[in-house]
Scaffold this motif. Structure first.
Motif, PDB file in Angstrom:
ATOM      1  N   GLN A   1      -5.573  -5.085   0.051  1.00 10.27           N
ATOM      2  CA  GLN A   1      -4.356  -4.597   0.781  1.00 10.27           C
ATOM      3  C   GLN A   1      -4.906  -4.287   2.385  1.00 10.27           C
ATOM      4  OE1 GLN A   1      -1.283  -4.375  -0.289  1.00 10.27           O
ATOM      5  NE2 GLN A   1      -0.169  -3.286   1.398  1.00 10.27           N
ATOM      6  N   GLY A   2      -4.076  -4.571   3.204  1.00 10.35           N
ATOM      7  CA  GLY A   2      -4.415  -4.430   4.670  1.00 10.35           C
ATOM      8  C   GLY A   2      -3.980  -3.096   4.893  1.00 10.35           C
TER       9      GLY A   2
ATOM     10  N   GLU B   1       0.644  -1.177   0.081  1.00  9.45           N
ATOM     11  CA  GLU B   1      -0.100   0.117  -0.032  1.00  9.45           C
ATOM     12  C   GLU B   1       0.858   1.134  -0.160  1.00  9.45           C
ATOM     13  OE1 GLU B   1      -4.014   0.999   2.239  1.00  9.45           O
ATOM     14  OE2 GLU B   1      -2.379   1.597   3.222  1.00  9.45           O
ATOM     15  N   ILE B   2       0.640   2.085  -0.990  1.00 13.21           N
ATOM     16  CA  ILE B   2       1.612   3.255  -0.972  1.00 13.21           C
ATOM     17  C   ILE B   2       0.671   4.401  -0.640  1.00 13.21           C
ATOM     18  CG2 ILE B   2       3.086   4.867  -2.719  1.00 13.21           C
ATOM     19  CD1 ILE B   2       3.588   2.090  -4.177  1.00 13.21           C
ATOM     20  N   LYS B   3       1.039   5.323   0.138  1.00 11.58           N
ATOM     21  CA  LYS B   3       0.288   6.651   0.513  1.00 11.58           C
ATOM     22  C   LYS B   3       1.183   7.836   0.210  1.00 11.58           C
ATOM     23  CE  LYS B   3      -2.510   4.858   4.241  1.00 11.58           C
ATOM     24  NZ  LYS B   3      -2.807   4.855   5.713  1.00 11.58           N
ATOM     25  N   VAL B   4       0.514   8.738  -0.620  1.00 13.74           N
ATOM     26  CA  VAL B   4       1.467   9.795  -0.965  1.00 13.74           C
ATOM     27  C   VAL B   4       0.831  11.103  -0.503  1.00 13.74           C
ATOM     28  CG1 VAL B   4       2.564  11.107  -2.953  1.00 13.74           C
ATOM     29  CG2 VAL B   4       2.171   8.497  -2.849  1.00 13.74           C
ATOM     30  N   LEU B   5       1.611  11.915   0.131  1.00 10.74           N
ATOM     31  CA  LEU B   5       1.028  13.330   0.396  1.00 10.74           C
ATOM     32  C   LEU B   5       1.595  14.408  -0.426  1.00 10.74           C
ATOM     33  CD1 LEU B   5      -1.082  14.691   2.144  1.00 10.74           C
ATOM     34  CD2 LEU B   5       0.781  15.041   3.806  1.00 10.74           C
ATOM     35  N   PHE B   6       1.242  15.079  -1.468  1.00 11.68           N
ATOM     36  CA  PHE B   6       2.076  16.150  -2.391  1.00 11.68           C
ATOM     37  C   PHE B   6       1.520  17.357  -2.184  1.00 11.68           C
ATOM     38  CE2 PHE B   6      -1.406  15.874  -5.370  1.00 11.68           C
ATOM     39  CZ  PHE B   6      -1.958  14.705  -5.309  1.00 11.68           C
TER      40      PHE B   6
ATOM     41  N   ASN C   1      -6.847  16.077  -3.916  1.00  7.61           N
ATOM     42  CA  ASN C   1      -6.028  17.257  -4.745  1.00  7.61           C
ATOM     43  C   ASN C   1      -4.546  16.963  -4.191  1.00  7.61           C
ATOM     44  OD1 ASN C   1      -7.903  18.194  -6.182  1.00  7.61           O
ATOM     45  ND2 ASN C   1      -8.791  19.577  -4.502  1.00  7.61           N
ATOM     46  N   ASP C   2      -4.332  16.620  -2.888  1.00  9.76           N
ATOM     47  CA  ASP C   2      -3.011  16.540  -2.428  1.00  9.76           C
ATOM     48  C   ASP C   2      -2.565  14.927  -1.853  1.00  9.76           C
ATOM     49  OD1 ASP C   2      -4.527  16.860  -0.358  1.00  9.76           O
ATOM     50  OD2 ASP C   2      -3.594  18.485   0.684  1.00  9.76           O
ATOM     51  N   ALA C   3      -3.406  14.187  -2.063  1.00  9.83           N
ATOM     52  CA  ALA C   3      -3.148  12.841  -1.485  1.00  9.83           C
ATOM     53  C   ALA C   3      -3.575  11.553  -2.463  1.00  9.83           C
ATOM     54  CB  ALA C   3      -3.823  12.921  -0.120  1.00  9.83           C
ATOM     55  N   LEU C   4      -2.870  10.629  -2.574  1.00 13.36           N
ATOM     56  CA  LEU C   4      -3.013   9.311  -3.144  1.00 13.36           C
ATOM     57  C   LEU C   4      -2.888   8.045  -2.257  1.00 13.36           C
ATOM     58  CD1 LEU C   4      -0.924   9.502  -6.463  1.00 13.36           C
ATOM     59  CD2 LEU C   4      -3.350   8.935  -6.466  1.00 13.36           C
ATOM     60  N   THR C   5      -3.930   7.322  -2.459  1.00 16.66           N
ATOM     61  CA  THR C   5      -3.735   6.026  -1.619  1.00 16.66           C
ATOM     62  C   THR C   5      -3.805   4.649  -2.782  1.00 16.66           C
ATOM     63  OG1 THR C   5      -4.618   7.062   0.262  1.00 16.66           O
ATOM     64  CG2 THR C   5      -4.210   4.469   0.134  1.00 16.66           C
ATOM     65  N   THR C   6      -2.837   3.981  -2.877  1.00 14.24           N
ATOM     66  CA  THR C   6      -2.959   3.191  -4.014  1.00 14.24           C
ATOM     67  C   THR C   6      -2.325   1.690  -3.562  1.00 14.24           C
ATOM     68  OG1 THR C   6      -0.650   3.486  -4.839  1.00 14.24           O
ATOM     69  CG2 THR C   6      -2.044   4.956  -5.622  1.00 14.24           C
ATOM     70  N   VAL C   7      -2.649   0.835  -4.108  1.00 15.30           N
ATOM     71  CA  VAL C   7      -2.048  -0.702  -4.033  1.00 15.30           C
ATOM     72  C   VAL C   7      -1.491  -1.017  -5.181  1.00 15.30           C
ATOM     73  CG1 VAL C   7      -2.831  -3.018  -3.433  1.00 15.30           C
ATOM     74  CG2 VAL C   7      -3.999  -1.076  -2.433  1.00 15.30           C
ATOM     75  N   LEU C   8      -0.096  -1.450  -4.977  1.00 18.77           N
ATOM     76  CA  LEU C   8       0.718  -2.090  -5.854  1.00 18.77           C
ATOM     77  C   LEU C   8       0.774  -3.434  -5.821  1.00 18.77           C
ATOM     78  CD1 LEU C   8       2.996  -2.000  -8.133  1.00 18.77           C
ATOM     79  CD2 LEU C   8       4.637  -1.419  -6.154  1.00 18.77           C
ATOM     80  N   ASP C   9       0.372  -4.413  -6.872  1.00 22.38           N
ATOM     81  CA  ASP C   9       0.759  -5.677  -7.122  1.00 22.38           C
ATOM     82  C   ASP C   9       2.468  -5.879  -7.709  1.00 22.38           C
ATOM     83  OD1 ASP C   9       1.105  -8.315  -7.642  1.00 22.38           O
ATOM     84  OD2 ASP C   9      -1.030  -8.575  -8.614  1.00 22.38           O
ATOM     85  N   THR C  10       3.253  -6.453  -6.657  1.00 24.63           N
ATOM     86  CA  THR C  10       4.524  -6.344  -6.851  1.00 24.63           C
ATOM     87  C   THR C  10       5.057  -7.413  -8.084  1.00 24.63           C
ATOM     88  OG1 THR C  10       4.646  -7.780  -5.087  1.00 24.63           O
ATOM     89  CG2 THR C  10       5.198  -5.538  -4.622  1.00 24.63           C
TER      90      THR C  10
ATOM     91  N   ASP D   1       5.032  13.640   1.832  1.00 24.57           N
ATOM     92  CA  ASP D   1       5.097  12.674   2.744  1.00 24.57           C
ATOM     93  C   ASP D   1       5.065  11.147   1.836  1.00 24.57           C
ATOM     94  OD1 ASP D   1       5.883  10.868   4.816  1.00 24.57           O
ATOM     95  OD2 ASP D   1       3.832  11.389   5.776  1.00 24.57           O
ATOM     96  N   LEU D   2       5.625  10.012   1.959  1.00 24.13           N
ATOM     97  CA  LEU D   2       5.375   8.935   1.364  1.00 24.13           C
ATOM     98  C   LEU D   2       5.500   7.590   2.350  1.00 24.13           C
ATOM     99  CD1 LEU D   2       6.208   8.002  -2.128  1.00 24.13           C
ATOM    100  CD2 LEU D   2       6.989   6.377  -0.549  1.00 24.13           C
TER     101      LEU D   2
END
Lengths: 265, 346
Positions: free
Chosen positions: B343-344, B258-263, B286-295, B315-316
């Motif tokens: 994702q948990g 799980e990737i959380k990005v604050l931009f 507008n300033d945040a993303l929450t995503t799930v990556l299948d590695t 922040d990431l």
């Protein structure tokens, strides 16, 4: 052997402490048991007011019988009450905790149910009966009395073996409380002179559920109604019946344990 | 795994006979069968193989009814398996009971070993006599556990007056008094509050490090496994469906991050869309993303590189799935689950 004796001592001490923890119950039960004994003695007194003998038994010999039945009951209920509720230990999976110890699980299952309360109750009753026996001048041979105490002790072991064997049926049936209830219902026979019963019942009480050795035979011997050779023969018979029951209960236990299913997760 | 296992089970099978339901029978036959039912086998354990090396702390997990406790009971000698072989410390548990049980400690979380009406110390004294622990050794161990598990105020209290957490601390001490070489713990933290669980975990971790004994733990508390175990075995419907390291379990069944990005601003919108392509976007503001990556589809490094190039990042956070998520996924998807679970939260 020494370790087992130490363990039995520890379990006895624990039961004494547990008994003291509930001393109110202990006192009430002691008084209740004494009242029950007084009523039993009164019952026999009423009978013997109308007849001096009943199938060879007198009021004096019945008093001695009552003493031995109190002793039998005291030893059984103090040390072997666990054999009476073993089916629940198996049925509820409580046997698990005993099976993971380096001691015979049967000893732990029975030993952890030691209960000193009946011993204290019957101590009062036994002392009262002994006093009464001496006071009324019952014909007691005191050497025979001491030998008869040994017979009562072995009779307790014998009856507990019958009970545990019945309880082991839980391994097959899931519960054997009906068998246990049946055996429990035979327990009061200890208080009665079994030689007054029909011969068939006497045979059952000698070979199947050997309660004749619990109080009847010791009372007859103590009051001189049977001779020492006859008592010796009865003792040999009792040991033989005891050995048969030991091997039977051990075989049933081993087979039962192999099919034990425990309970719960 | 070490060369000489402490616990070895081969094709361990346990089945019970259970009454069969009389289907489509008439009322008289149903009545007859309710008294004299036909029996059919219910297989609780289906040929489980297990090897545990010396000093391992192994987590044994699975949903209710999966066979965890049955395994423990077979390994401790409580149950006799229907088929298969078990060897623990060179003993066959159900056959060599007297010698074997001196070497093991067992805690059944749902069954107390202590005496309800008596002070805790009385039970400890009984266990001293059961295991024939020498007096000096007994005193030393009791003092040690009194300090580590804070048993001081509990020893003279009747068991019935203890809280569940206090009781469990006493149970653990009682099961270790004889210095067992293998410890079986069947749900030791069941029903405990967070503080009590933490205290027991801390003790077990420390004791395991100190004594190096082999421990097999069954639990539904995934925190127990994450905190304590270096290896996990997952059981489902009586069969072993996973045996390996915790990281491997997560990687195999839920290979996601799980990737959380604050931009603060988007630098390159086109590049951002390209970076997000392999990701399942859960939230996008507008300033945040929450995503799930299948590695399996893209590496975490590549995705982060693309994100840092297209966004001015404040922040990431990258989180791997919790064990709870992984286990829920396995339980829900059956014995041979496929990866790709949600994702948990880390």
């Amino acid at each position: 052997m020494r370790r087992y004796l130490r363990l039995v001592w520890r379990l006895t001490v624990m039961s004494l402490k547990a008994g003291i923890e509930y001393r109110g119950t202990l006192m009430i039960m002691t008084v209740w048991q004494f009242c029950f004994l007084a009523l039993t003695v009164l019952f026999w007194k009423v009978i013997f007011l109308r007849t001096s003998q009943f199938a060879g038994w007198t009021f004096h010999s019945v008093l001695v019988l009552q003493f031995f039945s109190q002793l039998f009951s005291a030893i059984f209920n103090t040390f072997f009450l666990g054999s009476h509720v073993l089916w629940r230990v198996i049925n509820q999976g409580k046997l698990d905790s005993f099976l993971v110890r380096p001691v015979d699980p049967r000893l732990l299952a029975i030993g952890t149910r030691f209960n000193i309360v009946p011993a204290i109750e019957r101590l009062v009753n036994g002392a009262a009966l002994l006093g009464l026996i001496v006071w009324v001048g019952a014909p007691v041979d005191w050497l025979n009395f001491v030998l008869a105490l040994g017979m009562v002790t072995i009779a307790v072991l014998l009856f507990s073996m019958v009970q545990v064997t019945g309880n082991y049926l839980t391994f097959w049936w899931g519960s054997s409380d009906a068998v246990d209830e049946f055996l429990d219902s035979l327990f009061p026979f200890v208080r009665y002179p079994l030689t007054t019963m029909p011969p068939g019942l006497q045979m059952v009480m000698t070979f199947v559920v050997p309660l004749v050795f619990a109080a009847t035979m010791p009372a007859l011997f103590t009051t001189g109604a049977i001779s020492r050779p006859a008592f010796l023969a009865a003792s040999v018979l009792m040991v033989a019946v005891g050995c048969a029951w030991w091997f039977l209960q051990d075989a049933v236990w081993k087979r039962g344990l192999a099919r034990y299913e425990s309970a719960g997760g | 795994m070490a060369d000489s296992p402490v616990i070895r089970a081969r094709a361990l099978t346990k089945s019970y006979l259970v009454p069969k339901r009389p289907n489509g029978a008439g009322p008289l036959r149903k009545l007859w069968k309710s008294f004299f039912p036909d029996l059919e086998p219910f297989v609780a354990l289906k040929g489980v193989d297990l090897e545990v090396g010396p000093g391992e702390f192994i987590g044994y997990i699975g949903p209710n009814g999966s066979g965890k406790s049955t395994t423990i009971k077979c390994l401790t000698g409580v149950l006799t398996p229907t088929e298969g072989e078990v060897d623990v410390l060179g003993f066959v548990p159900w056959r060599d009971r007297a010698e074997y049980t001196r070497q093991i400690g067992v805690i059944f979380g749902q069954k107390t070993l202590l005496f309800w009406d008596l002070a805790v110390i009385e039970s400890m004294l009984l266990f001293r006599d059961v295991y024939a622990v020498p007096e000096r050794e007994f005193r030393r161990r009791l003092e040690e556990f009194t300090e580590l598990l804070e048993l001081g105020p509990l020893l003279d209290r009747p068991v019935r007056k203890l809280s569940l957490g206090e009781r469990m601390r006493c149970e653990i001490a009682a099961s270790l008094l004889h210095s067992p070489r293998v410890l079986f713990l069947d749900e030791p933290t069941i029903g405990l509050d967070a503080l009590a669980k933490e205290s027991i975990r801390a003790f077990l971790r420390r004791y395991h490090e100190q004594e190096g004994l082999t421990i097999l733990l069954t639990t539904h508390q995934m925190e127990d496994i994450e905190t304590l175990c270096n290896r996990v075995v997952v059981l489902g419907s009586g069969e072993k469906i996973f045996d390996g390291a915790l990281a491997e379990l997560k990687a195999r069944y839920v290979p996601t991050r799980e990737i959380k990005v604050l931009f603060s601003e988007v630098l390159d919108a086109e590049r951002l869309e390209r970076a997000l392509a392999p990701l399942a976007v859960h939230r996008r503001g507008n300033d945040a993303l929450t995503t799930v990556l299948d590695t399996r589809q893209a590496s975490t490094g590549d995705v982060v590189r693309e994100l840092t190039a297209s966004l001015r990042i404040v922040d990431l956070t990258i989180s791997e799935p919790t064990l709870e998520t992984v286990v829920k996924y396995i339980y829900n998807s059956g014995a041979t689950p496929e990866p790709g679970a949600p994702q948990g939260r880390a």
